[in-house]
Design a protein around this motif. Structure first.
Motif, short mmCIF file in Angstrom:
data_model
loop_
_atom_site.label_atom_id
_atom_site.label_comp_id
_atom_site.label_asym_id
_atom_site.label_seq_id
_atom_site.Cartn_x
_atom_site.Cartn_y
_atom_site.Cartn_z
N THR A 167 0.85 -1.19 0.00
CA THR A 167 0.00 0.00 0.00
C THR A 167 0.88 1.24 0.00
O THR A 167 1.80 1.35 0.81
N ILE A 168 0.59 2.15 -0.92
CA ILE A 168 1.41 3.34 -1.10
C ILE A 168 0.55 4.60 -1.15
O ILE A 168 -0.62 4.55 -1.53
N SER A 169 1.14 5.71 -0.76
CA SER A 169 0.46 7.00 -0.83
C SER A 169 0.32 7.43 -2.28
O SER A 169 1.09 7.01 -3.14
N ALA A 170 -0.67 8.28 -2.51
CA ALA A 170 -0.90 8.76 -3.87
C ALA A 170 -1.36 10.21 -3.84
O ALA A 170 -1.87 10.70 -2.84
N MET A 176 -3.49 4.73 -1.72
CA MET A 176 -4.36 5.42 -0.75
C MET A 176 -4.61 6.82 -1.31
O MET A 176 -3.81 7.73 -1.09
N PRO A 177 -5.70 7.00 -2.06
CA PRO A 177 -5.94 8.29 -2.70
C PRO A 177 -6.68 9.28 -1.79
O PRO A 177 -7.85 9.59 -1.99
N PHE A 178 -5.98 9.73 -0.78
CA PHE A 178 -6.51 10.76 0.13
C PHE A 178 -5.33 11.39 0.86
O PHE A 178 -4.19 10.95 0.70
N ASP A 179 -5.62 12.41 1.65
CA ASP A 179 -4.56 13.20 2.30
C ASP A 179 -3.59 13.76 1.25
O ASP A 179 -2.38 13.72 1.41
N PHE A 180 -4.18 14.26 0.16
CA PHE A 180 -3.38 14.84 -0.90
C PHE A 180 -2.68 16.10 -0.39
O PHE A 180 -3.14 16.75 0.54
N THR A 231 -11.34 13.45 5.90
CA THR A 231 -9.98 13.02 6.21
C THR A 231 -9.34 13.97 7.22
O THR A 231 -9.87 15.05 7.47
N ASP A 232 -8.20 13.58 7.73
CA ASP A 232 -7.52 14.45 8.70
C ASP A 232 -6.93 15.70 8.06
O ASP A 232 -6.51 16.62 8.75
#
Length: 173
Positions: free
Chosen positions: A26-29, A58-62, A108-109
């Motif tokens: 799982t990776i950030s995106a 993980m398509p959030f916290d952009f 999201t946070d």
């Protein structure tokens, strides 16, 4: 870079010891696809010929505020597809089979809002392309907030209880 190579080397050892082991990374995106660390992991894994069963974004916290999180998530997944096609020298169909999306539900946070309609768009994309994985963070937040409830135990949006879970549960690959 050193830590990422150690991760890939360790996964390679595990794969050789147990060829049937399912490996999911799982990776950030960002809306533009995997972040630089994720792209590096993909490149290193492909160079080492490590088969990963699911590269999950993980398509959030952009890093920048985004509206339309369903659209942004699909955009990020499409960019992941191109990264996998390039690194592994594979077709779009093969890339889709090793892709996943693991989103957040609700607020999201970093202040993004991921709505039920966004999950429906992600589900449609996952079903259309037969992704390896469709999941979310997290079931314990899959309900509206009651007065005094902590933000990590509710979605912070108006929703039916377990609305996100019911969407993810419909995914069959």
């Amino acid at each position: 870079a050193t830590v990422r190579q150690r991760i890939i080397s360790a996964l390679d050892i595990l794969r050789r010891r147990d060829p049937g082991l399912m490996i999911s990374v799982t990776i950030s995106a960002e809306p533009t696809g995997p972040d630089s660390a994720g792209r590096d992991l993909i490149t290193r894994a492909a160079a080492d010929k490590l088969r990963v069963d699911a590269w999950t974004i993980m398509p959030f916290d952009f890093s920048a505020r985004v509206t339309g999180m369903g659209r942004a998530s699909v955009q990020a997944a499409e960019a992941l597809k191109y990264e996998l096609m390039s690194a592994y020298h594979e077709s779009a169909s093969a890339a889709y089979q090793t892709m996943g999306i693991s989103s957040m539900n609700g607020r999201t946070d970093t202040g993004e809002t991921i709505r039920v309609t966004d999950f429906q768009a992600m589900l449609s994309y996952a079903q259309t392309h037969h992704l390896a994985r469709f999941a979310f963070w997290s079931v314990n937040r899959d309900r509206p907030c009651a007065p005094g409830r902590a933000a990590d135990s509710c979605s912070q949006i108006d929703q039916a209880p377990y609305a996100f879970t019911s969407i993810v549960a419909r995914y069959r690959g």
